[in-house]
Design a protein around this motif. Structure first.
Motif, PDB file in Angstrom:
ATOM      1  N   ALA A  59      -1.987  31.681  18.600  1.00 23.83           N
ATOM      2  CA  ALA A  59      -0.717  31.048  18.972  1.00 23.83           C
ATOM      3  C   ALA A  59      -0.829  29.533  18.827  1.00 23.83           C
ATOM      4  CB  ALA A  59      -0.337  31.429  20.403  1.00 23.83           C
ATOM      5  N   ASP A  60      -1.936  28.976  19.255  1.00 24.32           N
ATOM      6  CA  ASP A  60      -2.151  27.534  19.146  1.00 24.32           C
ATOM      7  C   ASP A  60      -2.211  27.092  17.685  1.00 24.32           C
ATOM      8  OD1 ASP A  60      -2.539  25.048  20.523  1.00 24.32           O
ATOM      9  OD2 ASP A  60      -4.647  25.121  19.919  1.00 24.32           O
ATOM     10  N   LEU A  61      -2.825  27.913  16.842  1.00 25.66           N
ATOM     11  CA  LEU A  61      -2.947  27.613  15.412  1.00 25.66           C
ATOM     12  C   LEU A  61      -1.573  27.522  14.738  1.00 25.66           C
ATOM     13  CD1 LEU A  61      -4.755  27.505  12.739  1.00 25.66           C
ATOM     14  CD2 LEU A  61      -4.424  29.982  12.677  1.00 25.66           C
ATOM     15  N   VAL A  62      -0.670  28.422  15.076  1.00 24.03           N
ATOM     16  CA  VAL A  62       0.623  28.484  14.386  1.00 24.03           C
ATOM     17  C   VAL A  62       1.725  27.697  15.082  1.00 24.03           C
ATOM     18  CG1 VAL A  62       0.053  30.722  13.362  1.00 24.03           C
ATOM     19  CG2 VAL A  62       1.391  30.648  15.477  1.00 24.03           C
ATOM     20  N   ASN A  63       1.499  27.298  16.327  1.00 23.51           N
ATOM     21  CA  ASN A  63       2.532  26.594  17.085  1.00 23.51           C
ATOM     22  C   ASN A  63       2.825  25.224  16.480  1.00 23.51           C
ATOM     23  OD1 ASN A  63       4.411  26.238  19.125  1.00 23.51           O
ATOM     24  ND2 ASN A  63       2.901  25.396  20.550  1.00 23.51           N
ATOM     25  N   ASP A  64       4.107  24.883  16.462  1.00 19.68           N
ATOM     26  CA  ASP A  64       4.578  23.602  15.912  1.00 19.68           C
ATOM     27  C   ASP A  64       4.167  23.418  14.461  1.00 19.68           C
ATOM     28  OD1 ASP A  64       5.851  22.798  18.309  1.00 19.68           O
ATOM     29  OD2 ASP A  64       3.924  22.133  19.118  1.00 19.68           O
ATOM     30  N   ALA A  65       4.269  24.494  13.693  1.00 18.83           N
ATOM     31  CA  ALA A  65       3.910  24.442  12.272  1.00 18.83           C
ATOM     32  C   ALA A  65       4.951  25.186  11.444  1.00 18.83           C
ATOM     33  CB  ALA A  65       2.531  25.066  12.052  1.00 18.83           C
ATOM     34  N   VAL A  66       5.070  24.764  10.193  1.00 16.29           N
ATOM     35  CA  VAL A  66       5.942  25.448   9.242  1.00 16.29           C
ATOM     36  C   VAL A  66       5.378  26.835   8.994  1.00 16.29           C
ATOM     37  CG1 VAL A  66       6.818  25.426   6.872  1.00 16.29           C
ATOM     38  CG2 VAL A  66       6.644  23.289   8.147  1.00 16.29           C
ATOM     39  N   ILE A  67       6.285  27.813   8.848  1.00 16.53           N
ATOM     40  CA  ILE A  67       5.832  29.197   8.624  1.00 16.53           C
ATOM     41  C   ILE A  67       6.662  29.821   7.507  1.00 16.53           C
ATOM     42  CG2 ILE A  67       7.363  30.271  10.334  1.00 16.53           C
ATOM     43  CD1 ILE A  67       3.689  31.190   9.809  1.00 16.53           C
ATOM     44  N   ASP A  68       6.007  30.585   6.685  1.00 13.52           N
ATOM     45  CA  ASP A  68       6.643  31.442   5.700  1.00 13.52           C
ATOM     46  C   ASP A  68       5.740  32.668   5.570  1.00 13.52           C
ATOM     47  OD1 ASP A  68       4.485  30.740   3.976  1.00 13.52           O
ATOM     48  OD2 ASP A  68       5.662  29.138   3.054  1.00 13.52           O
ATOM     49  N   TYR A  69       6.137  33.613   4.731  1.00 12.68           N
ATOM     50  CA  TYR A  69       5.369  34.852   4.650  1.00 12.68           C
ATOM     51  C   TYR A  69       3.923  34.593   4.237  1.00 12.68           C
ATOM     52  CZ  TYR A  69       3.753  39.466   3.407  1.00 12.68           C
ATOM     53  OH  TYR A  69       3.013  40.607   3.335  1.00 12.68           O
ATOM     54  N   ARG A  71       2.079  31.827   4.491  1.00 15.61           N
ATOM     55  CA  ARG A  71       1.317  31.151   5.549  1.00 15.61           C
ATOM     56  C   ARG A  71       1.012  32.112   6.695  1.00 15.61           C
ATOM     57  NH1 ARG A  71       5.076  26.302   4.839  1.00 15.61           N
ATOM     58  NH2 ARG A  71       3.841  24.886   3.580  1.00 15.61           N
ATOM     59  N   ALA A  72       1.981  32.931   7.049  1.00 17.28           N
ATOM     60  CA  ALA A  72       1.766  33.896   8.133  1.00 17.28           C
ATOM     61  C   ALA A  72       0.624  34.835   7.771  1.00 17.28           C
ATOM     62  CB  ALA A  72       3.044  34.685   8.416  1.00 17.28           C
ATOM     63  N   GLN A  73       0.640  35.332   6.552  1.00 17.27           N
ATOM     64  CA  GLN A  73      -0.415  36.234   6.109  1.00 17.27           C
ATOM     65  C   GLN A  73      -1.771  35.527   6.098  1.00 17.27           C
ATOM     66  OE1 GLN A  73       0.014  37.819   2.118  1.00 17.27           O
ATOM     67  NE2 GLN A  73      -1.071  39.668   2.690  1.00 17.27           N
ATOM     68  N   GLU A  74      -1.803  34.318   5.588  1.00 19.12           N
ATOM     69  CA  GLU A  74      -3.054  33.557   5.553  1.00 19.12           C
ATOM     70  C   GLU A  74      -3.567  33.261   6.962  1.00 19.12           C
ATOM     71  OE1 GLU A  74      -2.042  30.128   3.213  1.00 19.12           O
ATOM     72  OE2 GLU A  74      -2.235  31.235   1.317  1.00 19.12           O
ATOM     73  N   ASN A  75      -2.659  32.871   7.865  1.00 24.13           N
ATOM     74  CA  ASN A  75      -3.056  32.580   9.245  1.00 24.13           C
ATOM     75  C   ASN A  75      -3.665  33.799   9.916  1.00 24.13           C
ATOM     76  OD1 ASN A  75      -2.098  29.934   9.092  1.00 24.13           O
ATOM     77  ND2 ASN A  75      -0.110  30.446   9.984  1.00 24.13           N
ATOM     78  N   VAL A  76      -2.989  34.931   9.800  1.00 21.71           N
ATOM     79  CA  VAL A  76      -3.463  36.143  10.467  1.00 21.71           C
ATOM     80  C   VAL A  76      -4.772  36.621   9.845  1.00 21.71           C
ATOM     81  CG1 VAL A  76      -2.945  38.573  10.928  1.00 21.71           C
ATOM     82  CG2 VAL A  76      -1.210  36.843  11.276  1.00 21.71           C
ATOM     83  N   CYS A  77      -4.829  36.630   8.537  1.00 22.50           N
ATOM     84  CA  CYS A  77      -6.051  37.098   7.884  1.00 22.50           C
ATOM     85  C   CYS A  77      -7.238  36.181   8.191  1.00 22.50           C
ATOM     86  CB  CYS A  77      -5.830  37.228   6.377  1.00 22.50           C
ATOM     87  SG  CYS A  77      -4.711  38.578   5.951  1.00 22.50           S
ATOM     88  N   SER A  78      -7.000  34.897   8.212  1.00 18.80           N
ATOM     89  CA  SER A  78      -8.070  33.948   8.563  1.00 18.80           C
ATOM     90  C   SER A  78      -8.509  34.161  10.006  1.00 18.80           C
ATOM     91  CB  SER A  78      -7.594  32.508   8.378  1.00 18.80           C
ATOM     92  OG  SER A  78      -7.350  32.243   7.037  1.00 18.80           O
ATOM     93  N   TYR A  79      -7.546  34.373  10.891  1.00 18.23           N
ATOM     94  CA  TYR A  79      -7.865  34.593  12.297  1.00 18.23           C
ATOM     95  C   TYR A  79      -8.656  35.891  12.477  1.00 18.23           C
ATOM     96  CZ  TYR A  79      -7.411  34.842  17.318  1.00 18.23           C
ATOM     97  OH  TYR A  79      -7.691  34.931  18.652  1.00 18.23           O
ATOM     98  N   VAL A  80      -8.210  36.947  11.812  1.00 16.68           N
ATOM     99  CA  VAL A  80      -8.936  38.220  11.880  1.00 16.68           C
ATOM    100  C   VAL A  80     -10.358  38.019  11.365  1.00 16.68           C
ATOM    101  CG1 VAL A  80      -9.107  40.538  10.873  1.00 16.68           C
ATOM    102  CG2 VAL A  80      -6.926  39.742  11.777  1.00 16.68           C
ATOM    103  N   GLY A  81     -10.479  37.328  10.242  1.00 12.89           N
ATOM    104  CA  GLY A  81     -11.796  37.087   9.672  1.00 12.89           C
ATOM    105  C   GLY A  81     -12.688  36.280  10.597  1.00 12.89           C
ATOM    106  N   ALA A  82     -12.142  35.212  11.173  1.00  7.90           N
ATOM    107  CA  ALA A  82     -12.939  34.336  12.037  1.00  7.90           C
ATOM    108  C   ALA A  82     -13.297  35.013  13.359  1.00  7.90           C
ATOM    109  CB  ALA A  82     -12.167  33.045  12.309  1.00  7.90           C
ATOM    110  N   ARG A  83     -12.396  35.787  13.900  1.00 12.93           N
ATOM    111  CA  ARG A  83     -12.623  36.391  15.223  1.00 12.93           C
ATOM    112  C   ARG A  83     -13.408  37.696  15.161  1.00 12.93           C
ATOM    113  NH1 ARG A  83     -11.971  38.499  19.855  1.00 12.93           N
ATOM    114  NH2 ARG A  83     -10.240  39.625  20.727  1.00 12.93           N
TER     115      ARG A  83
END
Length: 167
Positions: A59-69, A71-83
């Motif tokens: 939530a902190d990573l994506v908050n106050d940021a531009v979003i599109d499909y 970016r959303a996919q990259e954010n989630v996949c990066s988060y899944v990978g990192a966590r």
């Protein structure tokens, strides 16, 4: 540190992250200057931190940021990978998760639930726990269980998100 090799557990964890991302985008996307932004109020961020500390970082990573499909996919996949990838689970597990029918069926069923309940979900804000509770109730219906079983039995490969950023 011992890392799990359980694909079943990793599917559950990955699905929760994808569900959380969908919840964020459902309630907190705002249009600003012809762009879509995620804007999560401070009180919601505090509640997320209390109820879902592991998901708060997303939530902190994506908050106050531009979003599109993309970016959303990259954010989630990066988060899944990192966590999860190499941290909680052995590095060989996550690629199996995204290829698994269990993950694909879970995401398909969750997206189906969202589409079927969109009007209700839009009526009032529901926090993530309330979303999951509502989904679990619907998911426990005999008709849903039968449909899920048919999907699994048929070997149908429902369209689902894919991640190419995990190592």
């Amino acid at each position: 540190m011992i890392r799990s090799v359980s694909v079943k557990s990793a599917v559950k964890d990955a699905v929760e992250i994808f569900q959380f991302d969908l919840w964020l985008r459902f309630y907190f996307v705002q249009k600003k200057n012809d762009e879509l932004w995620i804007e999560i109020p401070d009180e919601v961020m505090a509640q997320i931190k209390e109820d879902h500390p592991a998901l708060h970082r997303l939530a902190d990573l994506v908050n106050d940021a531009v979003i599109d499909y993309k970016r959303a996919q990259e954010n989630v996949c990066s988060y899944v990978g990192a966590r999860l990838d190499g941290q909680k689970y052995e590095a060989t597990v996550l690629p199996k998760v995204f290829d698994s029918s269990a993950f694909k069926v879970e995401m398909y069923i969750f997206n189906l639930w969202m589409k079927m309940h969109e009007k209700y979900l839009e009526e009032d804000y529901l926090n993530f726990n309330e979303w999951l509770e509502m989904y679990d109730g619907w998911n426990s219906l005999d008709e849903v269980k039968e449909y899920r079983a048919k999907l699994v039995e048929s070997g149908t490969d429902p369209a689902t998100p894919t991640c190419t950023t995990t190592q």
